[in-house]
Motif scaffolding. Structure first.
Motif, PDB file in Angstrom:
ATOM      1  N   TRP A   1      10.350   3.420   9.679  1.00 52.65           N
ATOM      2  CA  TRP A   1      11.802   3.373   9.490  1.00 52.65           C
ATOM      3  C   TRP A   1      12.513   3.951  10.712  1.00 52.65           C
ATOM      4  O   TRP A   1      13.558   3.451  11.119  1.00 52.65           O
ATOM      5  CB  TRP A   1      12.207   4.156   8.244  1.00 52.65           C
ATOM      6  N   GLU A   2      11.975   5.003  11.283  1.00 51.08           N
ATOM      7  CA  GLU A   2      12.576   5.561  12.492  1.00 51.08           C
ATOM      8  C   GLU A   2      12.527   4.536  13.632  1.00 51.08           C
ATOM      9  O   GLU A   2      13.494   4.389  14.391  1.00 51.08           O
ATOM     10  CB  GLU A   2      11.828   6.831  12.900  1.00 51.08           C
ATOM     11  N   GLU A   3      11.398   3.824  13.743  1.00 50.32           N
ATOM     12  CA  GLU A   3      11.295   2.794  14.778  1.00 50.32           C
ATOM     13  C   GLU A   3      12.303   1.666  14.528  1.00 50.32           C
ATOM     14  O   GLU A   3      12.903   1.126  15.469  1.00 50.32           O
ATOM     15  CB  GLU A   3       9.878   2.217  14.809  1.00 50.32           C
TER      16      GLU A   3
ATOM     17  N   GLU B   1       0.836  -1.197   0.000  1.00 43.80           N
ATOM     18  CA  GLU B   1       0.000   0.000   0.000  1.00 43.80           C
ATOM     19  C   GLU B   1       0.879   1.258   0.000  1.00 43.80           C
ATOM     20  O   GLU B   1       0.557   2.288   0.595  1.00 43.80           O
ATOM     21  CB  GLU B   1      -0.890   0.004   1.233  1.00 43.80           C
ATOM     22  N   ASN B   2       1.986   1.153  -0.675  1.00 39.11           N
ATOM     23  CA  ASN B   2       3.027   2.161  -0.612  1.00 39.11           C
ATOM     24  C   ASN B   2       2.535   3.577  -0.944  1.00 39.11           C
ATOM     25  O   ASN B   2       2.891   4.548  -0.266  1.00 39.11           O
ATOM     26  CB  ASN B   2       4.151   1.761  -1.565  1.00 39.11           C
ATOM     27  N   ASP B   3       1.732   3.720  -1.990  1.00 41.80           N
ATOM     28  CA  ASP B   3       1.342   5.049  -2.466  1.00 41.80           C
ATOM     29  C   ASP B   3       0.596   5.858  -1.398  1.00 41.80           C
ATOM     30  O   ASP B   3       0.746   7.082  -1.321  1.00 41.80           O
ATOM     31  CB  ASP B   3       0.446   4.913  -3.700  1.00 41.80           C
ATOM     32  N   LYS B   4      -0.189   5.161  -0.554  1.00 39.55           N
ATOM     33  CA  LYS B   4      -1.009   5.860   0.434  1.00 39.55           C
ATOM     34  C   LYS B   4      -0.354   5.941   1.810  1.00 39.55           C
ATOM     35  O   LYS B   4      -0.872   6.597   2.697  1.00 39.55           O
ATOM     36  CB  LYS B   4      -2.364   5.153   0.576  1.00 39.55           C
ATOM     37  N   LYS B   5       0.772   5.223   1.994  1.00 38.74           N
ATOM     38  CA  LYS B   5       1.305   5.072   3.350  1.00 38.74           C
ATOM     39  C   LYS B   5       2.723   5.628   3.530  1.00 38.74           C
ATOM     40  O   LYS B   5       3.467   5.156   4.379  1.00 38.74           O
ATOM     41  CB  LYS B   5       1.328   3.583   3.733  1.00 38.74           C
ATOM     42  N   TRP B   6       3.133   6.617   2.743  1.00 39.10           N
ATOM     43  CA  TRP B   6       4.507   7.087   2.852  1.00 39.10           C
ATOM     44  C   TRP B   6       4.822   7.681   4.223  1.00 39.10           C
ATOM     45  O   TRP B   6       5.875   7.421   4.804  1.00 39.10           O
ATOM     46  CB  TRP B   6       4.786   8.146   1.777  1.00 39.10           C
ATOM     47  N   GLU B   7       3.952   8.480   4.746  1.00 38.17           N
ATOM     48  CA  GLU B   7       4.220   9.090   6.041  1.00 38.17           C
ATOM     49  C   GLU B   7       4.343   8.018   7.134  1.00 38.17           C
ATOM     50  O   GLU B   7       5.253   8.066   7.971  1.00 38.17           O
ATOM     51  CB  GLU B   7       3.093  10.065   6.408  1.00 38.17           C
TER      52      GLU B   7
END
Length: 330
Positions: A171-173, A159-165
């Motif tokens: 990634w920080e976690e 679901e990459n397009d809708k979930k970038w934020e």
């Protein structure tokens, strides 16, 4: 050139004229919108490419971290193999130690106290190993949780397009988890260093114990040899008197042409070569016969080889008697 041809030429060659005509026809707004859409599309494509490039970099970094993590697991496995080998060697040392205790029951009241202290240390060591096992179980559980998180992350990538934020937050976690994992590796390395230090201390204790065993064996061997030589001489003296043999000489710890003899008794009829051993072996019988040959060649008399000891096995006794060796047991 006709007016029609001139008009068509201007439309082809003069952009200002062409835009003016399009404006009169109501096409300028459409063209401007198409131009704006084209620019927006280029910007969207550029942004998407930047996102994909950044995501690919993160995956590459993540793969490198997994490779490094795998190397660490391999090094950890090697450390476990080495640790198991040390435990096997330690078990062998304990078996040897148990045999020595059976032979020195009367000499080790003080050593028993030391072994009690050693047992306490082993109990403490066992507790530490149990704590280490619990930590490993907890580590495995965390790895299972990490695997589950990676499975969830894989679904979210679809679901990459809708979930970038949301993805950037994850990634920080993940970075924080790697920092925590690095700290755990550092703690594990410290535990290994402490474990190796304990092995070095254990080896030093074994070296000291072996030195003490060697000193006791030397002292015990010298004492037993002196005592048994006296016993043999007393019994042999009575036998010689009964047979009427005259003793010419009696020598302990004699060196005859480089051959060491525990006790040599010569009479007017024969020479008696005595070998003293607490627990004689078949090899000791062979050594005694070789010494007897040297004495026979040197003195030119009949030789009577005698082997004395406390713990004489049936095989050794049968072999000695078959070779004409007399046995004295004390």
């Amino acid at each position: 050139m006709s007016l029609r041809d001139e008009f068509i030429k201007l439309l082809r060659e003069d952009e200002t004229f062409r835009m003016a005509v399009a404006g009169l026809l109501g096409l300028d707004s459409i063209l401007n919108e198409l131009k704006s859409l084209r620019e927006d599309f280029k910007e969207l494509v550029k942004l998407e490419k930047e996102r994909l490039d950044e995501n690919n970099k993160r995956w590459e970094e993540n793969d490198k971290k997994w490779e490094m993590n795998e190397k660490r697991w391999m090094e950890n496995d090697k450390k476990w193999e080495e640790n198991f080998k040390r435990w096997e060697e330690n078990d062998k040392k304990w078996e040897m130690n148990e045999k020595r205790w059976m032979e020195n029951d009367k000499k080790w009241e003080e050593n028993f106290k030391r072994w009690e202290e050693n047992d306490k240390k082993w109990e403490m060591n066992e507790k530490r190993w149990m704590e280490n096992d619990k930590k490993w179980e907890e580590n495995f559980k965390r790895w299972e949780e990490n695997d589950k998180k990676w499975e969830m992350n894989e679904k979210r990538w679809m679901e990459n397009d809708k979930k970038w934020e949301e993805n950037f937050k994850r990634w920080e976690e993940n970075d924080k988890k790697w920092e925590m994992n690095e700290k755990r590796w550092m703690e594990n390395d410290k535990k290994w260093e402490e474990n190796f230090k304990r092995w070095e201390e254990n080896d030093k204790k074994w070296d000291e114990a072996m030195k003490r065993f060697s000193r006791i064996e030397l002292e015990l061997g010298a004492s037993v040899e002196s005592q048994y030589s006296r016993y043999v001489w007393e019994d042999l003296r009575d036998e010689l008197r009964a047979r009427g043999e005259v003793v010419e000489q009696r020598v302990r710890n004699m060196d005859l042409d480089g051959v060491e003899i525990d006790l040599l008794v010569t009479t007017d009829r024969a020479a008696y070569v005595v070998e003293v051993k607490v627990r004689p072996t078949i090899n000791d019988v062979g050594a005694l016969l070789a010494k007897a040959d040297v004495v026979r060649e040197k003195l030119g008399k009949p030789i009577v080889p005698i082997l004395t000891g406390s713990y004489i096995g049936s095989e050794v006794e049968a072999y000695a008697k078959g070779k004409g060796v007399r046995m004295y047991r004390y």
